[in-house]
Design a protein around this motif. Structure first.
Motif, PDB file in Angstrom:
ATOM      1  N   THR A  35       0.878  -1.055  -0.042  1.00 39.06           N
ATOM      2  CA  THR A  35       0.130  -0.087   0.063  1.00 39.06           C
ATOM      3  C   THR A  35       0.834   1.155  -0.125  1.00 39.06           C
ATOM      4  N   LYS A  36       2.165   1.149   0.006  1.00 36.40           N
ATOM      5  CA  LYS A  36       3.129   2.432   0.128  1.00 36.40           C
ATOM      6  C   LYS A  36       3.649   2.348  -1.304  1.00 36.40           C
ATOM      7  N   ARG A  37       3.818   3.843  -1.785  1.00 34.18           N
ATOM      8  CA  ARG A  37       4.542   3.979  -3.023  1.00 34.18           C
ATOM      9  C   ARG A  37       5.798   3.747  -2.907  1.00 34.18           C
ATOM     10  N   ASN A  38       6.673   4.686  -1.788  1.00 34.04           N
ATOM     11  CA  ASN A  38       7.971   4.745  -1.430  1.00 34.04           C
ATOM     12  C   ASN A  38       8.106   4.412   0.048  1.00 34.04           C
ATOM     13  N   VAL A  39       9.190   3.724   0.137  1.00 35.18           N
ATOM     14  CA  VAL A  39       9.712   3.666   1.680  1.00 35.18           C
ATOM     15  C   VAL A  39      10.952   4.186   1.753  1.00 35.18           C
ATOM     16  N   TYR A  40      11.164   5.465   2.716  1.00 39.13           N
ATOM     17  CA  TYR A  40      12.423   5.901   2.870  1.00 39.13           C
ATOM     18  C   TYR A  40      13.265   5.776   4.300  1.00 39.13           C
ATOM     19  N   LEU A  41      14.431   5.622   4.279  1.00 41.46           N
ATOM     20  CA  LEU A  41      14.883   5.642   5.513  1.00 41.46           C
ATOM     21  C   LEU A  41      15.885   6.776   5.769  1.00 41.46           C
ATOM     22  N   LEU A  92      13.327  -0.847   0.060  1.00 38.54           N
ATOM     23  CA  LEU A  92      13.893   0.197   0.244  1.00 38.54           C
ATOM     24  C   LEU A  92      14.129   1.136  -0.811  1.00 38.54           C
ATOM     25  N   THR A  93      13.403   2.259  -1.089  1.00 38.31           N
ATOM     26  CA  THR A  93      13.406   3.133  -2.301  1.00 38.31           C
ATOM     27  C   THR A  93      14.660   3.942  -2.336  1.00 38.31           C
ATOM     28  N   HIS A  94      14.982   4.693  -0.885  1.00 35.39           N
ATOM     29  CA  HIS A  94      16.188   5.407  -0.735  1.00 35.39           C
ATOM     30  C   HIS A  94      16.273   5.716   0.471  1.00 35.39           C
ATOM     31  N   GLY A  95      17.595   5.796   1.274  1.00 36.86           N
ATOM     32  CA  GLY A  95      17.840   5.997   2.362  1.00 36.86           C
ATOM     33  C   GLY A  95      19.159   7.023   2.219  1.00 36.86           C
ATOM     34  N   ILE A  96      18.905   8.140   3.558  1.00 37.98           N
ATOM     35  CA  ILE A  96      19.816   8.939   3.762  1.00 37.98           C
ATOM     36  C   ILE A  96      20.196   9.182   5.151  1.00 37.98           C
ATOM     37  N   MET A 109      22.229   1.064  13.269  1.00 36.76           N
ATOM     38  CA  MET A 109      20.863   1.173  13.268  1.00 36.76           C
ATOM     39  C   MET A 109      20.527   1.320  11.815  1.00 36.76           C
ATOM     40  N   ALA A 110      21.080   2.162  11.185  1.00 34.67           N
ATOM     41  CA  ALA A 110      20.600   2.321   9.619  1.00 34.67           C
ATOM     42  C   ALA A 110      20.907   1.079   8.863  1.00 34.67           C
ATOM     43  N   MET A 111      22.061   0.522   9.136  1.00 33.97           N
ATOM     44  CA  MET A 111      22.479  -0.957   8.414  1.00 33.97           C
ATOM     45  C   MET A 111      21.405  -1.888   8.716  1.00 33.97           C
ATOM     46  N   ALA A 112      20.936  -1.824   9.944  1.00 35.63           N
ATOM     47  CA  ALA A 112      19.897  -2.963  10.197  1.00 35.63           C
ATOM     48  C   ALA A 112      18.458  -2.769   9.223  1.00 35.63           C
ATOM     49  N   VAL A 113      18.206  -1.651   9.316  1.00 34.55           N
ATOM     50  CA  VAL A 113      16.977  -1.348   8.506  1.00 34.55           C
ATOM     51  C   VAL A 113      17.186  -1.303   7.125  1.00 34.55           C
ATOM     52  N   ASP A 114      18.354  -1.112   6.518  1.00 31.17           N
ATOM     53  CA  ASP A 114      18.695  -1.146   5.063  1.00 31.17           C
ATOM     54  C   ASP A 114      18.791  -2.642   4.727  1.00 31.17           C
ATOM     55  N   GLU A 115      19.260  -3.524   5.757  1.00 28.12           N
ATOM     56  CA  GLU A 115      19.209  -5.001   5.500  1.00 28.12           C
ATOM     57  C   GLU A 115      18.064  -5.574   5.615  1.00 28.12           C
ATOM     58  N   VAL A 116      17.187  -5.451   6.377  1.00 26.07           N
ATOM     59  CA  VAL A 116      15.957  -5.958   6.358  1.00 26.07           C
ATOM     60  C   VAL A 116      15.065  -5.498   5.305  1.00 26.07           C
ATOM     61  N   GLU A 121      35.063   1.581   7.993  1.00 23.48           N
ATOM     62  CA  GLU A 121      35.364   0.635   6.808  1.00 23.48           C
ATOM     63  C   GLU A 121      34.359  -0.801   6.850  1.00 23.48           C
ATOM     64  N   THR A 122      33.563  -0.981   7.863  1.00 24.38           N
ATOM     65  CA  THR A 122      32.808  -2.364   8.081  1.00 24.38           C
ATOM     66  C   THR A 122      31.578  -1.897   7.588  1.00 24.38           C
ATOM     67  N   ASP A 123      30.806  -0.571   7.581  1.00 28.54           N
ATOM     68  CA  ASP A 123      29.703  -0.332   7.242  1.00 28.54           C
ATOM     69  C   ASP A 123      29.366  -0.893   6.000  1.00 28.54           C
ATOM     70  N   ARG A 124      28.272  -1.419   5.905  1.00 26.54           N
ATOM     71  CA  ARG A 124      27.608  -2.020   4.558  1.00 26.54           C
ATOM     72  C   ARG A 124      26.292  -1.365   4.281  1.00 26.54           C
ATOM     73  N   PHE A 125      25.899  -0.882   3.270  1.00 26.99           N
ATOM     74  CA  PHE A 125      24.670  -0.529   2.800  1.00 26.99           C
ATOM     75  C   PHE A 125      24.336  -0.777   1.528  1.00 26.99           C
ATOM     76  N   ASN A 126      22.966  -0.964   1.200  1.00 27.34           N
ATOM     77  CA  ASN A 126      22.463  -1.355  -0.003  1.00 27.34           C
ATOM     78  C   ASN A 126      22.177  -0.138  -0.762  1.00 27.34           C
ATOM     79  N   ARG A 127      20.984   0.641  -0.429  1.00 28.27           N
ATOM     80  CA  ARG A 127      20.306   1.765  -0.739  1.00 28.27           C
ATOM     81  C   ARG A 127      20.425   3.093   0.107  1.00 28.27           C
TER      82      ARG A 127
END
Length: 467
Positions: free
Chosen positions: A61-67, A89-93, A77-84, A101-107
């Motif tokens: 029911t959601k057009r976009n999901v933003y973080l 996820l449309t986009h995150g900031i 915290m952001a890595m956990a939401v991005d991973e789940v 160096e160990t931080d890992r993000f997708n979107r």
């Protein structure tokens, strides 16, 4: 893996057994507080159904999901939401203090803002967030992850006040002796983001907001079931604000800041009417509180028990001058070892809160440091006559004050070691150069990002005197 990166080095100095106990308690606490693990324990996505604790959302029911994220624990915290959320996820900031160096993000795009003083990067990232919110609508979902430090990292002052004004004001406030609640009373009322102003912007476009928070506010009760939405969520950019314009004006008067703060800020806060007040409620939003300040001392007491040691929680409301606090804890350690009051040795004393360092004249500064550094440096001087006493004081997120260290660890041998090495701890305290002093002694504690942000954590171990 240990949260304390230089643990082996720290254990190898001074009173090794006492240090090992203090470090073990600290390491166990930081592991339990990690925001990544806390979010992953209550959040999952099954097809289009997002479940967080006791609540579910149908993302079809959601057009976009933003973080959106900001804070000193934002990385984890952001890595956990991005991973789940993955491809949903449309986009995150995210605006962080230190990128690892160990931080890992997708979107998610990560920006390194300024803390404790705001910077241009954080300002521009905040403008990006506001533009994203303004372009969204009722069919969009925002998930925000916020921890302490967001006031500086997510900096975007109102029209008529410049970024430089906010930077100068922050510097003055941090050195004024004011507490964090008082400092925030001013910062929130000159911001387009903080004090609930970001949530107000999201609410204005009709979008839905889910917030994850770590509360470093002194006085917030300990968490219970973190999967149950938290009804009394307050402050930060996404929650209702408890500070008022009257509070902000009182800070200017009580700390004699009218001639020290930028004129644009003093003029605005003096003259603005009710339209300048921050929002006080968001009944449509859903909030989850992952950790609060009392959690750190509760976990520390449990960690000490796991090591077979009695522990006492001294306070989770600790405030005041850092160096005076260090001297006070040294006197308590001596009392414990001498008379068994208020608890018999061997024992662990734990406390949390946010002590501060008053600096009225920048010309006195000869180096760098932070409250935790100053606390243990003062402890080292006063604890030299209490054999085996060891105290750690860190900013739980991993950077203390203006330094890259989390804080420091000193014991009853530190003062003698300092004199032998030609390190003058008294001069270091006078010149607010305790980071250089503790680094020279090997007593600075290094963690990097810990995944939490619950102000200062203080662990004191007092052994019994040999019979």
């Amino acid at each position: 893996m240990s949260k304390i990166r230089n643990l082996d080095h720290l254990v190898g100095l001074g009173d090794a057994q006492s240090r090992k106990i203090v470090l073990s308690v600290t390491d166990r606490v930081l592991a339990r507080l990690d925001g990544y693990e806390r979010i992953k324990s209550i959040m999952r996505l099954d097809g289009d159904i997002l479940t967080i604790g006791t609540r579910t959302w149908d993302l079809s029911t959601k057009r976009n999901v933003y973080l959106l994220g900001a804070g000193k624990a934002c990385n984890h915290m952001a890595m956990a939401v991005d991973e789940v959320l993955g491809d949903r996820l449309t986009h995150g900031i995210a605006i962080v203090k230190v990128a690892e160096e160990t931080d890992r993000f997708n979107r998610t795009t990560v920006h390194v803002g300024g803390h404790p003083i705001p910077n241009e990067v954080g300002y521009k990232a905040s403008r990006e967030i506001l533009d994203l919110v303004d372009s969204s609508g009722p069919d969009d979902l925002f998930i925000a992850v916020i921890s302490g430090g967001s006031s500086a990292l997510m900096s975007c002052p109102i029209d008529g006040i410049t970024l430089q004004d906010e930077m100068d004001a922050t510097d003055v406030l941090l050195k004024s002796g004011a507490g964090i609640y008082e400092i925030n009373a001013i910062r929130r009322h000159i911001s387009q983001m903080n004090g609930g102003m970001l949530a107000k912007r999201i609410d204005a476009v009709g979008a839905e907001l889910i917030g994850f928070g770590i509360s470093d506010a002194i006085g917030t009760p300990p968490t219970t079931d973190i999967g149950v939405p938290y009804a009394n969520y307050a402050s930060t950019p996404i929650g209702p604000d408890r500070t008022t314009l009257a509070d902000a004006r009182a800070v200017i008067e009580n700390y004699d800041l009218a001639d020290r703060l930028p004129a644009s800020i003093v003029t605005y806060l003096t003259n603005v009417g009710d339209e300048g007040e921050t929002p006080k409620s968001f009944p449509r939003n859903t909030y989850f509180l992952l950790n609060t300040l009392p959690d750190s001392v509760r976990y520390a007491k449990e960690a000490a028990a796991e090591l077979g040691l009695p522990a006492m929680i001294v306070s989770s409301f600790l405030e005041g001058e850092s160096k005076d606090t260090g001297t006070f804890f040294a006197s308590i350690a001596r009392e414990i070892q001498t008379s068994g009051n208020p608890i018999a040795a061997p024992c662990v004393l734990v406390s949390a809160g946010e002590t501060t360092t008053e600096i009225l004249d920048n010309s006195l500064i000869t180096g760098s440091g932070g409250p935790g550094h100053e606390l243990v440096a003062a402890f080292a001087i006063a604890a030299a006559s209490t054999p085996g006493a060891a105290m750690l004081s860190i900013d739980s997120e991993g950077t203390d004050g203006t330094t890259s260290a989390a804080g420091g660890l000193c014991d009853s041998t530190s003062y003698a070691r300092a004199r032998e090495a030609g390190v003058n701890l008294h001069a270091a305290l006078r010149g607010h150069a305790t980071h250089e002093a503790l680094t020279a002694l090997g007593d600075a504690v290094i963690t990097g990002n810990t995944g939490t942000n619950l102000c200062d954590l203080n662990i004191l171990y007092v052994p019994a005197l040999d019979a």
